[in-house]
Write an enzyme that holds these catalytic residues in place. Sequence first.
Site, PDB file in Angstrom:
ATOM      1  N   ASP A   1       0.857  -1.178   0.000  1.00  0.00           N
ATOM      2  CA  ASP A   1       0.000   0.000   0.000  1.00  0.00           C
ATOM      3  C   ASP A   1       0.900   1.237   0.000  1.00  0.00           C
ATOM      4  OD1 ASP A   1      -2.327   1.596   0.306  1.00  0.00           O
ATOM      5  OD2 ASP A   1      -1.993   1.679   2.465  1.00  0.00           O
ATOM      6  N   LYS A   2       0.337   2.390  -0.311  1.00  0.00           N
ATOM      7  CA  LYS A   2       1.131   3.624  -0.336  1.00  0.00           C
ATOM      8  C   LYS A   2       0.942   4.431   0.939  1.00  0.00           C
ATOM      9  CE  LYS A   2      -0.364   7.286  -2.296  1.00  0.00           C
ATOM     10  NZ  LYS A   2      -0.274   8.234  -1.154  1.00  0.00           N
TER      11      LYS A   2
ATOM     12  N   ASP B   1      -5.340   5.702  -3.853  1.00  0.00           N
ATOM     13  CA  ASP B   1      -5.158   7.131  -4.066  1.00  0.00           C
ATOM     14  C   ASP B   1      -5.268   7.506  -5.538  1.00  0.00           C
ATOM     15  OD1 ASP B   1      -4.743   9.687  -3.174  1.00  0.00           O
ATOM     16  OD2 ASP B   1      -3.064   9.117  -1.882  1.00  0.00           O
TER      17      ASP B   1
ATOM     18  N   ARG C   1      -6.273   3.934  -7.525  1.00  0.00           N
ATOM     19  CA  ARG C   1      -7.736   3.913  -7.440  1.00  0.00           C
ATOM     20  C   ARG C   1      -8.252   2.482  -7.312  1.00  0.00           C
ATOM     21  NH1 ARG C   1      -9.469   7.879  -5.096  1.00  0.00           N
ATOM     22  NH2 ARG C   1     -11.031   8.999  -6.260  1.00  0.00           N
TER      23      ARG C   1
END
Length: 1176
Positions: free
Chosen positions: A407-408, A707, A793
């Site tokens: 994940d970011k 995001d 997204r």
Amino acid sequence: MWRWVRQQLGFDPPHQSDTRTIYIANRFPQNGLYTPQKFIDNRIISSKYTVWNFVPKNLFEQFRRVANFYFLIIFLVQLMIDTPTSPITSGLPLFFVITVTAIKQGYEDWLRHNSDNEVNGAPVYVVRSGGLVKTRSKNIRVGDIVRIAKDEIFPADLVLLSSDRPDGSCHITTASLDGETNLKTHVAVPETAALQTVANLDTLVAVIECQQPEADLYRFMGRMIITQQMEEIVRPLGPESLLLRGARLKNTKEIFGVAVYTGMETKMALNYKSKSQKRSAVEKSMNTFLIIYLIILISEAIISTILKYTWQTEEKWDEPWYNQKTEHQRNSSKILRFISDFLAFLVLYNFIIPISLYVTVEMQKFLGSFFIGWDLDLYHEESDQKAQVNTSDLNEELGQVEYVFTDKTGTLTENEMQFRECSINGIKYQEINGRLVSEGPTPDSSDGNLSYLSFSHLNNLPHLTSSSSFRTSPESETELIKEHDLFFKAVSLCHTVQISNVQTDGIGDGPWQASLAPSQLEYYASSPDEKALVEAAARIGIVFIGNYEETMEIKILGKLERYRLLHILEFDSDRRRMSVIVQAPSGEKFLFAKGAESSILPTCIGGEIEKTRIHVDEFALKGLRTLCMAYRQLTSKEYEVIDRRLFEARTALQQREEKLANAFQFIEKDLILLGATAVEDRLQDKVRETIEALRMAGIKVWVLTGDKHETAVSVSLSCGHFHRTMNILELINQKSDSECAEQLRQLARRITEDHVIQHGLVVDGTSLSLALREHEKLFMDVCRNCSAVLCCRMAPLQKAKVIRLIKISPEKPITLAVGDGANDVSMIQEAHVGIGIMGKEGRQAARNSDYAIARFKFLSKLLFVHGHFYYIRIATLVQYFFYKNVCFITPQFLYQFYCLFSQQTLYDSVYLTLYNICFTSLPILIYSLLEQHIDPHVLQNKPTLYRDISKNRQLSITNFLYWTILGFSHAFIFFYGSYFLMGKDISLLGNGQMFGNWTFGTLVFTVMLITVTVKMALETHFWTWINHLVTWGSIIFYFVFSLFYGGILWPFLGSQNMYFVFFQLLSSGSVWFAIILMVVICLFLDIVKKVFDRHFHPTNTEKAQLTETNPSIKCLDSLCCFSEGETACASVGRMLERVIGRCSPTHVSRLWSASDPFYTNDRSILTLSTMDSSTC
């Protein structure tokens, strides 16, 4: 009852209709026509067992293992027929294995129960009987009205009824769901928004009709039917009305909402992938080897049975004089006798399948997992968090990872945006201590010295000195100040930032209050960039005070200015910009626009466009997130036209989105460029180095984030996931299958035509859905040829689908997922190994992961050191177990050729039972816990060594065959060495006393035990006092036990075959000589092979064992360490030292420099003793 059971097992969902009807506050109609729907409670369940199903479910899972099921069958056979060995020899080890495993798995599930109880027992307030009632989260029912206060987490999926604001709006953050830290605004329907007290809500009569639960976080359809004064009012409900479980209330004092989805039916829970038993690659290899050994066992049993009946074709052997058959035996069926003999041989040879392998592996995994928690290098002092192990079954899988999916937000980044630089009117500035410092000469300045931007022409601030103002000519000063003034006004006005109501009380009117410095204002933003920019403007001197109805207030150096907010042109991904239209105190109307440079610059007709474009590119090269600011002054006529077009577009019933897009395009044109901003999403410490190390280790890194596209690409560039030299390919905004397929083919052609440049792929969630629907193979071909992949997204289940796609690809790679929020749980559970980051987004990811760490940088040591060690240890453990059991049981098979296949056992039953449990268990267990074949620093600093163990190489078929053949060859030496010693003359004592079959078997057993124990010693590189104790102690214990067991007549034993046998055996000098000779012969060939392998074909790991040595030592690829002037083969002893990877203490020392990357001071509990002088 049966339906309830099916529902609990997940076969029969409780809802049959497509919609659900919810009576708010559970006020059901009184006319009796209503059939109530049944909904589940609000409990979250992440555990696997309950008190009632633990025993049957755990036993079922354990007996799915080949070895456990096999030994159960053997145990039952021993109970049913007359076999050469006692049922205890199989039953006792089986019971021990099952019990230890059940305790371990029960303890781990008990921890999960505790975690669930903490969540389910959280206090909540529910409206019941006209008042607020405090209860537990698990007691919330569908239809209950729940009160949530500021900063609390929603305990269920709620439809918003009212808030403390007149319009019924509230702000929430969904960081733990979709990774976005920005604020989202949700609104209640007008009829319920006015009901702001418990008493008013108690009068509400309403029904909600909505769809059944589904996993899509962004989709919700329903309607609310409100009964007022005998009239029914119908209001539509959409995603803007739904507050999701796991989200947090922000910037709102309190809200009331009605529960529509509870427990495991909430969208957060539906995005959890159902828990499945994860099995490591090593365990799969173990099962494969067990099947091979099972085939060997059955083959030996069949051969023995056939040879027995072949031998008994001669009458003298079929019924010898000393063993006459009974009448029943003569008349029994030959087929039944054949089956009975086959089963008897199966029981006799069954120890070739090592049942204690599983219990040793379980103990190794369970005890070994503590080292991760004890490792101080994985401890984060700031948050006081250490690494956690939730599932110890996958320790060795940490050494096999080929893909990392991360994940970011919150995983790679700190979730903190910081303003860094800006470009105003073609001049670049950096923020230093609250002042903007120009990097070059300003217009008309006499030199290139640093200049400071301030608003000291308006008023002096304590943090701005009089010498910090611009040196400009009088003619240009007014214009320059105007440009900078407009720039920061645009920053302070063009946004959707909110301020905490508590802190803004009393600010609106009156003079500036010293107690409310800009640093004390608490901003909440729909975008983290907006928050950083507004905070930066406040530090410079233009402070945004807040929104009051249609007014925006800012203070410029203490002077209050009110701007009327006329329109907001919301951000969308197509335009990639947002705008506001405001009316200044002077009556002038301005359009302020903010967006990506690709969307702002083409609309500009004035300003320093080219200079700003260059500055934006420079900002981007630093990995900063950039936005451009522009404005347009509107005349009264222009505003009238704009106002009319916006009203028409927003009230259109059909094609509203298209009309709004056209209106926005008409408005956002002929802009004057003011400048650009550069914001840094602060990365966690050492993220770039960690990603680079993963690449060096041969691990591909994919970033999966919810995001926006621009944000994700920017962070990928700044963290080193994407390089500036990479050719970035994009698969975004695809609308149809055909369009997606064509784009994929184009990308594949570009990759094929360009053989030099590295490629990075960016794909969004919508395009990914299309690609996975019909074009999986094409999409995977593109991905495999890309060095880095970024998916933006992404919905939570899409993340899991991507990992699933990689898992089932032909290469079957081992995957690892890293995340910190509830939106990452599904991918963490889907991956072979799931890592939870204990960050700022709650503990859902950490609770549902296999391992939890505080920071992404700890991943490098977790994989390169712990993963490497765990894999080497367990791979050696597995192969050594099979080797020692081949050594153990093959002499039993050979012995049958010399006893007419009479099923006579070679070893005493006590030795059969204790061989795996006592005599040989501890050396390999301690090895598997403490072994360090190479120093942790070397593994940490040389990630390429990780490649040596990838693809399960240590458990390849070649290594498996080597250990198996080694076991058979050693067994032949044990048996025939003893046979040649005693075959001609069994009188080896001076008094002429003869040895018997039990003495022969004990001699074979003694040689075998010493050989397999010394073999383990040869495999050990890292010696501690514990290794010495258990290795040599096991041999000593065997001798002491045998002397004690054979030296006493035990009254509870029916027959004692071993009485005084061991004393006689050790009384013979020939036996001692034979034992030493056979042990040396067995291990000599193995030693020679190791010497030549290390000398001529060393692995990278073996080469690395000699790095960081004394300058006077030459360490060549041949791995011969020798002093200056000494030849490589000067000493055979030196080569023998190479076999176990050790150099002489006088020749080798280990020096670690302070410049070693990652961890210069290894405080790991793994380092139990110094390796400076004993290990290369």
